[in-house]
Design a protein around this motif. Structure first.
Motif, PDB file in Angstrom:
ATOM      1  N   ASP A  11      46.614  85.004 -40.892  1.00  0.00           N
ATOM      2  CA  ASP A  11      46.574  83.793 -41.269  1.00  0.00           C
ATOM      3  C   ASP A  11      44.969  83.301 -41.310  1.00  0.00           C
ATOM      4  O   ASP A  11      44.403  82.732 -42.175  1.00  0.00           O
ATOM      5  N   GLN A  14      42.941  85.101 -44.075  1.00  0.00           N
ATOM      6  CA  GLN A  14      42.905  84.475 -45.316  1.00  0.00           C
ATOM      7  C   GLN A  14      42.418  83.414 -45.373  1.00  0.00           C
ATOM      8  O   GLN A  14      41.787  82.855 -46.434  1.00  0.00           O
ATOM      9  N   PHE A  15      42.443  82.530 -44.281  1.00  0.00           N
ATOM     10  CA  PHE A  15      41.719  81.091 -44.231  1.00  0.00           C
ATOM     11  C   PHE A  15      40.369  81.372 -44.508  1.00  0.00           C
ATOM     12  O   PHE A  15      39.421  80.672 -45.128  1.00  0.00           O
ATOM     13  N   LYS A  17      38.585  83.954 -45.732  1.00  0.00           N
ATOM     14  CA  LYS A  17      38.465  84.577 -47.078  1.00  0.00           C
ATOM     15  C   LYS A  17      38.528  83.370 -47.921  1.00  0.00           C
ATOM     16  O   LYS A  17      37.708  83.574 -49.052  1.00  0.00           O
ATOM     17  N   SER A  18      39.256  82.546 -48.134  1.00  0.00           N
ATOM     18  CA  SER A  18      39.252  81.580 -48.949  1.00  0.00           C
ATOM     19  C   SER A  18      38.048  80.381 -48.789  1.00  0.00           C
ATOM     20  O   SER A  18      37.535  80.201 -49.897  1.00  0.00           O
ATOM     21  N   ILE A  19      37.509  80.355 -47.717  1.00  0.00           N
ATOM     22  CA  ILE A  19      36.369  79.458 -47.532  1.00  0.00           C
ATOM     23  C   ILE A  19      35.094  80.465 -48.115  1.00  0.00           C
ATOM     24  O   ILE A  19      34.190  80.056 -48.968  1.00  0.00           O
ATOM     25  N   GLU A  21      35.206  83.123 -50.434  1.00  0.00           N
ATOM     26  CA  GLU A  21      34.927  83.362 -51.722  1.00  0.00           C
ATOM     27  C   GLU A  21      34.949  81.970 -52.477  1.00  0.00           C
ATOM     28  O   GLU A  21      34.499  81.969 -53.689  1.00  0.00           O
ATOM     29  N   GLY A  22      35.401  80.952 -51.753  1.00  0.00           N
ATOM     30  CA  GLY A  22      34.992  79.492 -52.445  1.00  0.00           C
ATOM     31  C   GLY A  22      33.722  79.234 -52.369  1.00  0.00           C
ATOM     32  O   GLY A  22      33.351  78.275 -53.293  1.00  0.00           O
ATOM     33  N   HIS A  26      31.157  87.515 -51.581  1.00  0.00           N
ATOM     34  CA  HIS A  26      32.232  88.538 -51.513  1.00  0.00           C
ATOM     35  C   HIS A  26      32.614  88.631 -49.988  1.00  0.00           C
ATOM     36  O   HIS A  26      32.197  88.511 -49.280  1.00  0.00           O
ATOM     37  N   SER A  27      33.936  88.980 -49.773  1.00  0.00           N
ATOM     38  CA  SER A  27      34.506  89.378 -48.610  1.00  0.00           C
ATOM     39  C   SER A  27      35.143  90.696 -48.458  1.00  0.00           C
ATOM     40  O   SER A  27      35.862  91.251 -49.137  1.00  0.00           O
ATOM     41  N   THR A  29      37.817  92.789 -45.299  1.00  0.00           N
ATOM     42  CA  THR A  29      38.524  92.239 -44.234  1.00  0.00           C
ATOM     43  C   THR A  29      38.785  93.697 -43.429  1.00  0.00           C
ATOM     44  O   THR A  29      39.068  94.464 -43.774  1.00  0.00           O
ATOM     45  N   PRO A 106      37.170  73.700 -42.361  1.00  0.00           N
ATOM     46  CA  PRO A 106      36.712  74.543 -43.293  1.00  0.00           C
ATOM     47  C   PRO A 106      34.933  74.257 -43.713  1.00  0.00           C
ATOM     48  O   PRO A 106      34.406  74.995 -43.862  1.00  0.00           O
TER      49      PRO A 106
END
Length: 230
Positions: A11, A14-15, A17-19, A21-22, A26-27, A29, A106
């Protein structure tokens, strides 16, 4: 920008990654420090965000390893639930560029990421115009001039040349370049990359007497090196 995320909590990954990529980055993991270390040997990253308490190799051990094993170490943000002042000082002394305690908002994480990336960006990386010896880049018009003569480049050739000059004297992995310029790491782009680098080298006359040369780092990628001539 390319960011590595290392944390064994799905989790949290994913948290983050969303920040990232937002923010338009690129990321990649990783679930443990050993997997991250293996990737750092063969790949280029602009930033690493990692937890302290990871299996196989924890964050502090990874930091210490990075200092001794990597010639070109990316900046590191430790994101962890450890709050003791001794832990914070140990991480910073081991080479971390910032330390964030979980949980965090975030917007704060995004701001700290931007701050670290700004501190570690090459001078002139975000200017609309930049001069490197005999070469002048106009990033709005996407043109390069050498001693006042405009060199005709395609859009991809300009992007590639601009990336190399912004990252001069830094080794870039093939996947890093392909992901940034072609948004893919497919085999087809590998052939395309070699062709474009050959064209950029030729069109910009990149050779030691002009101050810069592109050379291949076997098994890794390419590097635009500043020479003492030109």
């Amino acid at each position: 920008m390319r960011v590595a995320i290392a944390d064994d909590e799905v989790d949290v990954v994913q948290f983050l990654k969303s920040i990232i990529e937002g923010m338009g980055h690129h990321s990649m993991t990783f679930a443990d420090g050993a997997a991250l270390s293996q990737a750092l040997v063969r790949e280029t990253f602009d930033l690493v965000i990692m937890d302290w308490s990871m299996p196989k190799k924890d964050g502090l051990a990874t930091l210490v390893w990075m200092q001794s094993a990597l010639q070109e170490r990316p900046p590191v943000i430790m994101l962890t639930n450890r709050t003791a002042k001794r832990d914070i000082s140990d991480a910073l002394n081991a080479g971390a560029d910032d330390y964030i305690t979980k949980p965090e908002d975030p917007t704060v994480i995004a701001a700290r990421i931007n701050a670290v990336l700004r501190r570690n960006a090459n001078s002139g990386s975000f200017d609309t115009k930049a001069v490197y010896g005999r070469y002048e880049f106009d990033r709005i018009g996407q043109t390069v001039t050498i001693d006042g003569t405009i060199i005709t480049l395609t859009a991809k050739e300009f992007e590639l040349a601009d990336m190399f000059f912004r990252n001069r004297d830094r080794t870039l992995s093939r996947n890093y370049i392909m992901e940034a310029i072609w948004r893919t790491t497919a085999a087809l782009a590998t052939r395309t990359l070699d062709m474009h680098i050959s064209r950029v080298r030729s069109k910009l006359d990149l050779k030691p007497e002009n101050g810069f040369r592109i050379f291949t780092v076997f098994g890794y990628g390419y590097r635009l090196e500043t020479t003492d001539r030109g």
